[in-house]
Design an enzyme around this catalytic site. Sequence first.
Site, PDB file in Angstrom:
ATOM      1  CG  MET A  22      -1.894  -1.092   1.361  1.00 14.48           C
ATOM      2  SD  MET A  22      -3.402  -0.774   0.457  1.00 14.48           S
ATOM      3  CE  MET A  22      -4.107   0.581   1.351  1.00 14.48           C
ATOM      4  CG  PHE A  23       0.046   4.112   1.502  1.00 17.45           C
ATOM      5  CD1 PHE A  23      -1.052   4.885   1.170  1.00 17.45           C
ATOM      6  CD2 PHE A  23      -0.062   3.239   2.571  1.00 17.45           C
ATOM      7  CE1 PHE A  23      -2.226   4.814   1.903  1.00 17.45           C
ATOM      8  CE2 PHE A  23      -1.239   3.155   3.302  1.00 17.45           C
ATOM      9  CZ  PHE A  23      -2.320   3.940   2.972  1.00 17.45           C
ATOM     10  CD  GLU A  93      -6.285  -1.630  -5.726  1.00 18.01           C
ATOM     11  OE1 GLU A  93      -5.759  -2.635  -5.200  1.00 18.01           O
ATOM     12  OE2 GLU A  93      -6.043  -0.471  -5.346  1.00 18.01           O
ATOM     13  CB  CYS A 149       9.309   2.243   6.931  1.00 15.96           C
ATOM     14  SG  CYS A 149       8.903   1.683   8.594  1.00 15.96           S
ATOM     15  CB  VAL A 169     -11.002  -8.288   0.718  1.00 11.36           C
ATOM     16  CG1 VAL A 169     -11.410  -7.010   0.005  1.00 11.36           C
ATOM     17  CG2 VAL A 169     -10.286  -9.230  -0.241  1.00 11.36           C
ATOM     18  CE1 TYR A 177      -4.665  -3.322   5.140  1.00 10.61           C
ATOM     19  CE2 TYR A 177      -6.269  -1.754   4.311  1.00 10.61           C
ATOM     20  CZ  TYR A 177      -5.909  -3.050   4.622  1.00 10.61           C
ATOM     21  OH  TYR A 177      -6.811  -4.072   4.413  1.00 10.61           O
ATOM     22  CG  HIS A 184       9.866  -0.382  12.192  1.00 13.25           C
ATOM     23  ND1 HIS A 184      10.860   0.214  11.460  1.00 13.25           N
ATOM     24  CD2 HIS A 184      10.110  -0.090  13.491  1.00 13.25           C
ATOM     25  CE1 HIS A 184      11.668   0.864  12.278  1.00 13.25           C
ATOM     26  NE2 HIS A 184      11.240   0.694  13.518  1.00 13.25           N
TER      27      HIS A 184
END
Length: 191
Positions: A22-23, A93, A149, A169, A177, A184
């Site tokens: 994610m991201f 996705e 991070c 999901v 998230y 970490h």
Amino acid sequence: MFIEPNLTGERRGWIEVICGSMFSGKTEELIRRLKRARIANLKVEIFKPGIDIRYDEVNIVSHDSNAIHSTPIDNSQKILLLAQDVDVIGIDEAQFFDDEITHVCQQLANRGCRVIVAGLDMDYLGKPFGQMPYLLSVADYITKLHAICVECGNIASFSYRTGAGDQQVLLGEKDVYQPLCRKHYFDKTHS
């Protein structure tokens, strides 16, 4: 990415997979490639799973609000029906699609289409997500992107779920998230 010139005039297809946490910028990269294909006057069709309505019901939208029109679908076989006479197909996705998505992408590439697929390679448990491992195994080109991070600023490959729930999901953003590095992620999931 270097692509051999095709001097014979015949169409050659391939599959590109953009993956990461994610991201990490997967959708942003997908949109960038699709917009460049349109600039080259190629016919482009774009699909996303119908369940992904986080930012928009129809458009694919990145976390930084870049958008491109798409067709939401609930079954990957519909891509074969809707992607007639196109040069480039974008799929966002991909981890949310059914088990046929890999076969659909291979059929399209065999027809001579450039297929660009973006999706999470791992779920919040750090396990391979949906059909992504299969797509990665048949891809001609793979781009793995990394987030940063939120704990230390190193590269992040993991999507840590901060909220409750154990379903695989769970659509969400920064409220659910966080991108974490291996250290970490391990610390938070094994404490």
